[in-house]
Design an enzyme around this catalytic site. Structure first.
Site, PDB file in Angstrom:
ATOM      1  N   LYS A  76      49.667 134.651  35.884  1.00 18.80           N
ATOM      2  CA  LYS A  76      49.655 133.600  34.867  1.00 18.80           C
ATOM      3  C   LYS A  76      48.999 134.101  33.584  1.00 18.80           C
ATOM      4  O   LYS A  76      47.943 134.753  33.629  1.00 18.80           O
ATOM      5  CB  LYS A  76      48.908 132.380  35.414  1.00 18.80           C
ATOM      6  CG  LYS A  76      48.846 131.183  34.474  1.00 18.80           C
ATOM      7  CD  LYS A  76      48.126 130.030  35.169  1.00 18.80           C
ATOM      8  CE  LYS A  76      48.028 128.791  34.294  1.00 18.80           C
ATOM      9  NZ  LYS A  76      47.378 127.661  34.999  1.00 18.80           N
ATOM     10  N   SER A 145      49.902 123.675  34.681  1.00 18.33           N
ATOM     11  CA  SER A 145      50.146 124.721  33.712  1.00 18.33           C
ATOM     12  C   SER A 145      50.625 126.032  34.329  1.00 18.33           C
ATOM     13  O   SER A 145      51.023 126.952  33.621  1.00 18.33           O
ATOM     14  CB  SER A 145      48.854 124.996  32.938  1.00 18.33           C
ATOM     15  OG  SER A 145      47.816 125.439  33.817  1.00 18.33           O
ATOM     16  N   SER A 169      46.925 121.854  37.790  1.00 21.62           N
ATOM     17  CA  SER A 169      47.675 122.952  37.186  1.00 21.62           C
ATOM     18  C   SER A 169      48.448 123.801  38.173  1.00 21.62           C
ATOM     19  O   SER A 169      49.373 124.516  37.789  1.00 21.62           O
ATOM     20  CB  SER A 169      46.722 123.858  36.403  1.00 21.62           C
ATOM     21  OG  SER A 169      45.956 123.123  35.485  1.00 21.62           O
TER      22      SER A 169
END
Length: 431
Positions: A76, A145, A169
């Site tokens: 990520k 996210s 997230s």
């Protein structure tokens, strides 16, 4: 049709590399081809590494000593990877490559994993979506996210990805995309080299294709520290239907109706969790803590680039600056008291099974869905396992989350593995 090694379980991939059935370089090449095939429609990657072959050849020189030999991983883009920029989904961050890996990336490399590249995140891990699409319905959100990581894993292009969680997230995109996910208990992982939003909330997470794969990488990563022997089964568990916190959508409500019977089928007596007052307060206090800490963690970006920030992150930072220190401290005090009470509840029933999201992934790409069902557990700093397998009649995934106490991760994974089998056998749920 022959099966690619990269489609096998993590343990089988590592076994193939360590026995010489395939080289780490060939395996990494298979993964890269899969990424490139799906990427034009998926949009899960920020940038791909130019050193995968070099990384793989290093593993091939001594594959027998590496617990994750040859496994490809997506990282990520809040997490530093040496030689690549960390943009954090924002235009205000530096485009220059960072010099060192985050601690978690360094650890994976030391175990033989190969970094394929950086995956898409929302801006600073908050709400503004990136270009990623849901692999099961390209016109639906993948969540946020950890959107790129979840979508890439669920699409079958990479077998393992790193994510983070501050609110929902990781749990939400795992549920929306149909990936297995694990949020590591807060404070159990070195978070250095990760662009954070809230020191009290930020946690590292793992995304794989199955709960069995989660267990494989979790054990290798160095977090197998259960206080309870893995052989001791869970015999009682609590089912949480979100209660008064927020109504779940009909497909998720239907799935939750199956939950007690599914747990009974794997030997877990299911009882309802009656904790609405605490859950509601924890959810509200989570917002207070996140806003207050984010305003301080990202003060530089707000002071220097407020006009270039997206509206959601700018509003969060503005709200955080208005929160008094006494209000923040009171939220933490309530959190600590709730944690003490929950610890006592979970002595006899050590798992909570509930919805990982309000429902299937919403239509549209302009928003990432609500994280509200993860807020209470994230504020408490608890480990969470997201179990995939259920589907709506339109093919959209539905995930359940299993919550427990730090030190009991093996129990969450045990129940998750068994539950996943049953979820995959369920008939499709009417959307």
């Amino acid at each position: 049709m022959s099966t690619r090694v990269s489609d096998l379980s993590l343990g089988e991939q590592v076994g193939a590399v360590r026995t010489g059935s395939v080289t780490a370089e060939d395996l990494a090449t298979q993964v890269r081809r899969a990424i490139e095939l799906r990427e034009p429609e998926l949009g899960a990657w920020v940038c791909l590494s130019s050193t995968t072959a070099e990384q793989a050849r290093a593993v091939d020189r001594d594959p027998g000593s590496a617990p994750l030999a040859g496994l490809s991983v997506g990282v990520k883009d809040l997490i530093d990877v040496a030689g690549m920029p960390t943009r954090a989904g924002s235009t205000v961050t530096s485009p220059n490559a960072v010099g060192t890996d985050a601690a978690c990336v360094s650890r994976l490399r030391s175990l033989g994993a190969i970094v394929q590249g950086k995956t898409v995140t929302t801006e600073f891990g908050y709400f503004t979506p990136g270009p990623t699409r849901n692999p099961h319905a390209l016109d639906h959100t993948p969540g946020g996210s950890s959107s790129g990581s979840a979508a890439a894993v669920a699409a079958g292009t990479v077998p393992l990805a790193l994510g983070t969680q501050t609110a929902g997230s990781l749990t939400r995109p795992a549920s929306y995309c149909g990936a297995a996910g694990m949020v590591l208990a807060h404070g159990t992982t070195d978070m250095s080299g990760i662009t954070g939003l809230s020191e009290s909330l930020d946690s590292l997470g793992l995304l794989t294709r199955s709960v069995a794969d989660l267990r494989f990488v979790h054990n290798a990563f160095g977090h197998r520290h259960s206080e309870v022997p893995a052989s001791e089964p869970v015999t009682r568990g609590l089912v949480w239907n979100a209660g008064a916190l927020h109504p779940v959508e009909p497909p998720m409500a239907a799935l939750l109706e199956h939950a007690p019977a599914l747990l009974e089928e794997i030997g877990v007596k299911a009882e309802p969790l009656d904790w609405d007052d605490h859950v509601q307060t924890l959810s509200e206090d989570h917002v207070t803590v996140m806003s207050y800490e984010a305003a301080r963690a990202r003060a530089h970006e707000f002071d220097e680039h407020a006009g270039a920030l997206s509206a959601p992150i700018r509003d969060l930072l503005e709200d955080g600056r208005r929160i008094a220190g006494t209000e923040y401290a009171a939220a933490l005090t309530r959190r600590d008291r709730s944690r003490e009470l929950l610890d006592a509840i979970l002595v006899s029933a050590p798992i909570i099974v509930g919805p990982a999201a309000l429902g299937p992934a919403p239509f549209g790409l302009s928003a990432t869905g609500s994280p509200i069902l993860s807020r209470p557990w994230q504020l408490l700093g608890l480990p969470v396992v997201v179990v995939p397998g259920a589907r709506t009649s339109s093919g959209l995934p539905l995930g359940l989350q299993i919550v427990g106490l730090p030190g009991h991760e093996d129990r969450l994974l045990d129940v998750g593995e068994k539950l996943e089998v049953l979820l995959r056998e369920l008939p499709e749920i009417a959307a």
